[in-house]
Design a protein around this motif. Structure first.
Motif, PDB file in Angstrom:
ATOM      1  N   GLN A  53      45.601  44.318  67.648  1.00  0.00           N
ATOM      2  CA  GLN A  53      45.779  42.942  67.240  1.00  0.00           C
ATOM      3  C   GLN A  53      44.894  42.523  67.475  1.00  0.00           C
ATOM      4  O   GLN A  53      43.844  42.922  67.939  1.00  0.00           O
ATOM      5  CB  GLN A  53      46.638  41.905  67.693  1.00  0.00           C
ATOM      6  N   TRP A 113      49.691  37.192  63.992  1.00  0.00           N
ATOM      7  CA  TRP A 113      49.352  37.846  61.999  1.00  0.00           C
ATOM      8  C   TRP A 113      50.364  38.533  62.083  1.00  0.00           C
ATOM      9  O   TRP A 113      50.612  38.395  61.040  1.00  0.00           O
ATOM     10  CB  TRP A 113      48.376  38.464  62.633  1.00  0.00           C
ATOM     11  N   PHE A 114      50.275  39.946  62.693  1.00  0.00           N
ATOM     12  CA  PHE A 114      51.428  41.055  62.213  1.00  0.00           C
ATOM     13  C   PHE A 114      52.820  40.759  61.942  1.00  0.00           C
ATOM     14  O   PHE A 114      53.527  39.845  63.185  1.00  0.00           O
ATOM     15  CB  PHE A 114      51.492  42.355  63.703  1.00  0.00           C
ATOM     16  N   HIS A 134      48.159  42.831  59.187  1.00  0.00           N
ATOM     17  CA  HIS A 134      47.121  43.303  60.910  1.00  0.00           C
ATOM     18  C   HIS A 134      45.625  43.719  60.411  1.00  0.00           C
ATOM     19  O   HIS A 134      45.348  44.238  59.377  1.00  0.00           O
ATOM     20  CB  HIS A 134      47.930  44.049  61.322  1.00  0.00           C
TER      21      HIS A 134
END
Length: 267
Positions: A53, A113-114, A134
């Protein structure tokens, strides 16, 4: 003022985080608003996640758009963090940003995000290329190589693909994927679905599912109609999940691997 580390080496924090400075220019947008614009991002690997990340120096983030989270989660990330809701027009985005507890990452803010494709920021860019799902892992390779291997694929006892002109896609930590030209696939035995996925290394994929007899997982066949330049060789070709089909390469029957995708491949 945040001090920007410059050495490209992975460091470890007492909390079990791995982190490494990146020299990529990274931007994140929510609608028309640029929320993050950083030339000094840091890649962070958490022990329970398979991908990195980004965390950004605070001065590279529109902190005026962040508010202390109204309902912060527990156990979402390594250590105890401070979470923020994002207010960038429209509905607030809950827990869109957070900080790591490590001293090494003090002064940095990370963004979800992921596994959050429908929340968080709308678009992420590394330099001028949009990135999905990601950040790319600098310690991971993805190579698409044309080959003359003889590849055969069976589904439910039926030969559905037979080629001597595959493209082999080698991706770190995953089994080799065999991409097969359309003319060498029995596409009449499959029907397209609405399922779509995105990959930061390959682009956006569309899927087909088996409509023959037997208990066969859905969406076992996919293709990248417009792949990213690094894997342009797979454009318009078709690949099957090794985990769910009978794959024979140069006369050798391959074992079905167990991967992070196995659990989702249910009939």
């Amino acid at each position: 003022m945040t001090t920007h580390p410059t050495a490209s080496s992975v460091r470890t924090t007492p909390e079990g985080l791995l982190w490494e400075p990146s020299e990529r220019w990274v931007r994140g947008r929510k609608g028309d608003v640029t929320v993050v614009d950083s030339r000094h991002p840091v890649l962070v690997w958490e022990p329970h996640l398979p991908v990195p990340q980004y965390a950004f120096p605070r001065e590279d983030v529109r902190t005026d758009l962040l508010r202390p989270a109204a309902h912060p989660p527990t156990g979402a990330h390594t250590g105890s963090q401070v979470f923020y809701d994002l207010h960038a027009g429209g509905e607030p985005v809950a827990n869109a940003a957070w900080t790591f507890p490590s001293k090494d990452l003090a002064g940095h803010i990370a963004f979800e995000w992921f596994r959050r494709w429908d929340s968080g920021l709308d678009h992420w860019y590394e330099e001028e290329e949009e990135i999905f799902v990601h950040p790319r892992d600098p310690h991971k390779r993805v190579d698409a190589l044309p080959s003359s291997r003889h590849v055969q694929v069976g589904v439910g006892g039926t030969l559905v693909a037979d080629t001597r002109r595959p493209v082999l896609l080698f991706e770190t930590s995953l089994p080799t994927r065999y991409y097969i030209p359309r003319d060498d696939v029995r596409l009449d035995l499959f029907e397209p679905t609405d399922h779509r996925t995105a990959c930061p290394y390959k682009g956006r994929a569309r899927y087909w599912t088996w409509h023959g007899a037997g208990k066969v997982p859905r969406n076992i066949l996919w293709s990248y109609p417009d792949p990213l330049p690094a894997v342009a060789a797979v454009e318009g070709l078709f690949a099957f999940y090794n985990e769910a089909v009978d794959l024979t390469v140069d006369g050798e029957r391959l074992e079905r691997p167990v991967t992070p995708f196995t659990a989702s491949l249910t009939p």
